[in-house]
Design an enzyme around this catalytic site. Structure first.
Site, PDB file in Angstrom:
ATOM      1  N   GLU A 145       0.833  -1.215   0.000  1.00  0.00           N
ATOM      2  CA  GLU A 145       0.000   0.000   0.000  1.00  0.00           C
ATOM      3  C   GLU A 145       0.863   1.259   0.000  1.00  0.00           C
ATOM      4  OE1 GLU A 145      -3.864   0.766   2.471  1.00  0.00           O
ATOM      5  OE2 GLU A 145      -2.189   1.344   3.739  1.00  0.00           O
ATOM      6  N   HIS A 183      -3.925   3.640  -1.806  1.00  0.00           N
ATOM      7  CA  HIS A 183      -4.957   3.545  -0.764  1.00  0.00           C
ATOM      8  C   HIS A 183      -6.296   4.125  -1.193  1.00  0.00           C
ATOM      9  CE1 HIS A 183      -7.201   4.859   2.867  1.00  0.00           C
ATOM     10  NE2 HIS A 183      -7.083   3.573   3.092  1.00  0.00           N
ATOM     11  N   HIS A 210      -9.091   1.590  -2.648  1.00  0.00           N
ATOM     12  CA  HIS A 210     -10.392   1.899  -2.036  1.00  0.00           C
ATOM     13  C   HIS A 210     -10.966   3.100  -2.784  1.00  0.00           C
ATOM     14  CE1 HIS A 210      -8.069   0.090   1.384  1.00  0.00           C
ATOM     15  NE2 HIS A 210      -9.224  -0.481   1.633  1.00  0.00           N
ATOM     16  N   GLU A 213     -16.212   5.216  -0.955  1.00  0.00           N
ATOM     17  CA  GLU A 213     -16.756   4.353   0.100  1.00  0.00           C
ATOM     18  C   GLU A 213     -17.540   5.133   1.143  1.00  0.00           C
ATOM     19  OE1 GLU A 213     -13.609   2.662   2.638  1.00  0.00           O
ATOM     20  OE2 GLU A 213     -12.214   3.962   1.608  1.00  0.00           O
ATOM     21  N   ASP A 307     -12.636  -7.481   3.652  1.00  0.00           N
ATOM     22  CA  ASP A 307     -11.943  -6.345   4.237  1.00  0.00           C
ATOM     23  C   ASP A 307     -11.220  -6.844   5.490  1.00  0.00           C
ATOM     24  OD1 ASP A 307     -11.109  -3.737   4.074  1.00  0.00           O
ATOM     25  OD2 ASP A 307     -13.092  -2.848   4.195  1.00  0.00           O
TER      26      ASP A 307
HETATM   27  O1  MCF Z   1     -11.419  -0.933   3.536  1.00  0.00           O
HETATM   28  C1  MCF Z   1     -11.440  -0.355   4.820  1.00  0.00           C
HETATM   29  C2  MCF Z   1     -12.037   1.019   4.714  1.00  0.00           C
HETATM   30  N1  MCF Z   1     -11.335   1.911   3.831  1.00  0.00           N
HETATM   31  C3  MCF Z   1     -10.013   2.258   3.950  1.00  0.00           C
HETATM   32  N2  MCF Z   1      -9.051   1.669   4.584  1.00  0.00           N
HETATM   33  C4  MCF Z   1      -9.039   0.542   5.315  1.00  0.00           C
HETATM   34  C5  MCF Z   1     -10.087  -0.383   5.452  1.00  0.00           C
HETATM   35  N3  MCF Z   1      -9.696  -1.327   6.309  1.00  0.00           N
HETATM   36  C6  MCF Z   1      -8.469  -1.047   6.682  1.00  0.00           C
HETATM   37  N4  MCF Z   1      -8.039   0.074   6.101  1.00  0.00           N
HETATM   38  C7  MCF Z   1      -6.701   0.626   6.351  1.00  0.00           C
HETATM   39  C8  MCF Z   1      -5.987   1.168   5.148  1.00  0.00           C
HETATM   40  O2  MCF Z   1      -5.305   0.158   4.452  1.00  0.00           O
HETATM   41  O3  MCF Z   1      -6.836   1.708   7.234  1.00  0.00           O
HETATM   42  C9  MCF Z   1      -5.837   2.677   6.970  1.00  0.00           C
HETATM   43  C10 MCF Z   1      -5.083   2.215   5.738  1.00  0.00           C
HETATM   44  O4  MCF Z   1      -3.837   1.690   6.083  1.00  0.00           O
HETATM   45  C11 MCF Z   1      -6.619   3.945   6.759  1.00  0.00           C
HETATM   46  S1  MCF Z   1      -5.724   5.388   6.420  1.00  0.00           S
HETATM   47  C12 MCF Z   1      -5.224   5.875   8.012  1.00  0.00           C
HETATM   48 FE    FE Z   2      -9.957  -2.206   2.891  1.00  0.00          FE
END
Ligand code: MCF
Ligand code: FE
Length: 403
Positions: A145, A183, A210, A213, A307
């Site tokens: 990522e 991301h 992502h 969302e 997820d």
């Molecule tokens: O898919 C879900 C919701 N959307 C975005 N990010 C994440 C999700 N689950 C985990 N994440 C992680 C993402 O990879 O959360 C962090 C990232 O490292 C969010 S950015 C601080």
């Molecule tokens: Fe995710």
């Protein structure tokens, strides 16, 4: 040579054939599907294994979007609105990641194999998951990522990403495949995204992102206002959206990409993404983060995924498929069950560019056996029974070997 026989074989081939009383000859790949008698004539020295009445053999399940570095979350995070959730992730990220460990990730992967998941698309944020993924018998497409919206930090962030990417490249083999994750449009500067996507293009690897969302994300990308403005001000002075929705999609043209979530995409955007890329939907995550569901009815290039445990209670794909069946109540249960299981087998194999997800000559011998335990009248209902009743599997085979 090995020969495995089951009461039913659910193939997910072009005609969605289901065989009764047939067997499969396999080594690393599937060699032939025929009656056991015929296969034994051809391969008299083969090792044989027979499963009982009502046993079902199908391709190993493929979970295209999972985050293993956050597996220790239970009650830490806020649900119901995306910005609240994101703020809680930022607040507790260090704690959650430090609670996790290689051993804990290895344990989860062993449990997933017992539940019939044979391949994961792991979104790797920090690289803590690389070692346990490499050690496991499970197939892993490891999405390194990249994220960061501050332009002055782009070079440092890209170097950090590159280091992780090259580490995974040095470990590449038939079960461990490096890939790239951008991301999201709200968190990743286009310069950073373009650099990483250039690399993906050159290396021919798959990409995950992502996208759309939350209500706040759409509002931010279209009007530069709403919850994201306040959230991003904590990280960058005077934040502006870095891209429009269309510009973001354009970044991925020509690159095999999985767009995850899309709960706030318009019908036109969905149609466009569905025609050029793959769409990953995570129904439980969408329920918890924003009480929203994606309309699955017209989506063709669909994959369903769990997820991570920051937005789910289980990484078992059977649990996710059951939830999906209940959440998407507008679609007939048998029709939806077939679509959901196709999405985690054939479609997921195509999305990740793997020779997996179909029981057919020449495909990888990644196979699972489920015991349905009771007769049923109509063969077309088999997908529904599988989803409703399966929690664990009787047997998991990966590349021809017991896992
Ligand atoms: O898919 C879900 C919701 N959307 C975005 N990010 C994440 C999700 N689950 C985990 N994440 C992680 C993402 O990879 O959360 C962090 C990232 O490292 C969010 S950015 C601080
Ligand atoms: Fe995710």
């Amino acid at each position: 040579m090995n020969i495995i026989s089951c009461d039913y074989i659910v193939t997910f081939d072009e005609k969605l054939q289901i065989f009764k009383n047939k067997a499969i000859a396999y080594e690393k790949q599937i060699v032939k599907i025929d009656s056991k008698e015929n296969l034994l004539k051809e391969y008299p020295d083969a090792l044989t294994e027979d499963f009982c009445k009502n046993s079902v053999l199908l391709p190993g399940l493929i979970n295209t979007h999972i985050h293993l570095e956050y597996i220790k979350n239970k009650n830490r995070l806020e649900y119901g609105e995306f910005i609240k959730w994101l703020s809680s992730v930022v607040k507790y990220r260090e704690e959650l990641v430090s609670l996790s460990s290689s051993e804990a990730i290895s344990e989860v992967l062993t449990a997933l194999l017992k539940c019939g998941t044979t391949t994961i698309g792991e979104i790797s944020s920090f690289g803590e998951d690389i070692e346990p993924c490499k050690k496991s018998a499970i197939n892993v497409v490891l999405f390194n990522e990249t994220l960061g919206s501050n332009p002055s930090a782009v070079d440092v962030l890209y170097q950090d990403f590159l280091q992780r990417y090259y580490k995974t490249l040095s470990l590449k083999d038939e079960r461990f495949i490096p890939a790239i994750s951008i991301h999201s449009p709200y968190s990743t500067h286009p310069i950073l995204a373009k650099k990483a996507l250039g690399l993906a293009k050159d290396a021919g690897c798959v990409v995950s992102t992502h996208f759309l969302e939350s209500f706040a994300e759409r509002e931010w990308l279209t009007n530069a206002s709403g919850g994201f403005k306040e959230f991003l001000e904590k990280f960058v002075p005077n934040p502006k959206p870095l891209t429009t929705i269309d510009e973001y999609i354009e970044l991925f043209i020509g690159i095999p990409t999985l767009f995850t979530h899309l709960t706030y995409a318009s019908k036109e955007e969905l149609k466009r993404i569905d025609s050029e890329f793959f769409i990953t939907s995570c129904p439980v995550s969408n329920r918890l983060l924003e009480n929203k569901k994606l309309d699955l009815k017209d989506i063709k290039n669909l994959t369903i995924a769990t997820d991570g445990l920051t937005s789910n209670i289980s990484l078992n794909l059977w649990d996710e498929l059951r939830s999906a069946l209940f959440i998407h109540e507008a679609i007939d249960a048998d029709e939806l069950s077939k679509k959901l299981l196709t999405s985690v087998t054939k479609n997921a194999g195509l999305a990740l560019k793997l020779n997996k997800g179909v029981i057919k000559e020449g495909f990888d011998a990644d196979m699972i056996v489920v015991d349905l335990n009771q007769d049923f009248d109509n063969i077309d209902t088999i997908y529904k029974w599988l989803i409703l009743h399966t929690k664990k599997v009787e047997k998991t085979i990966i590349l021809g070997e017991k896992a």
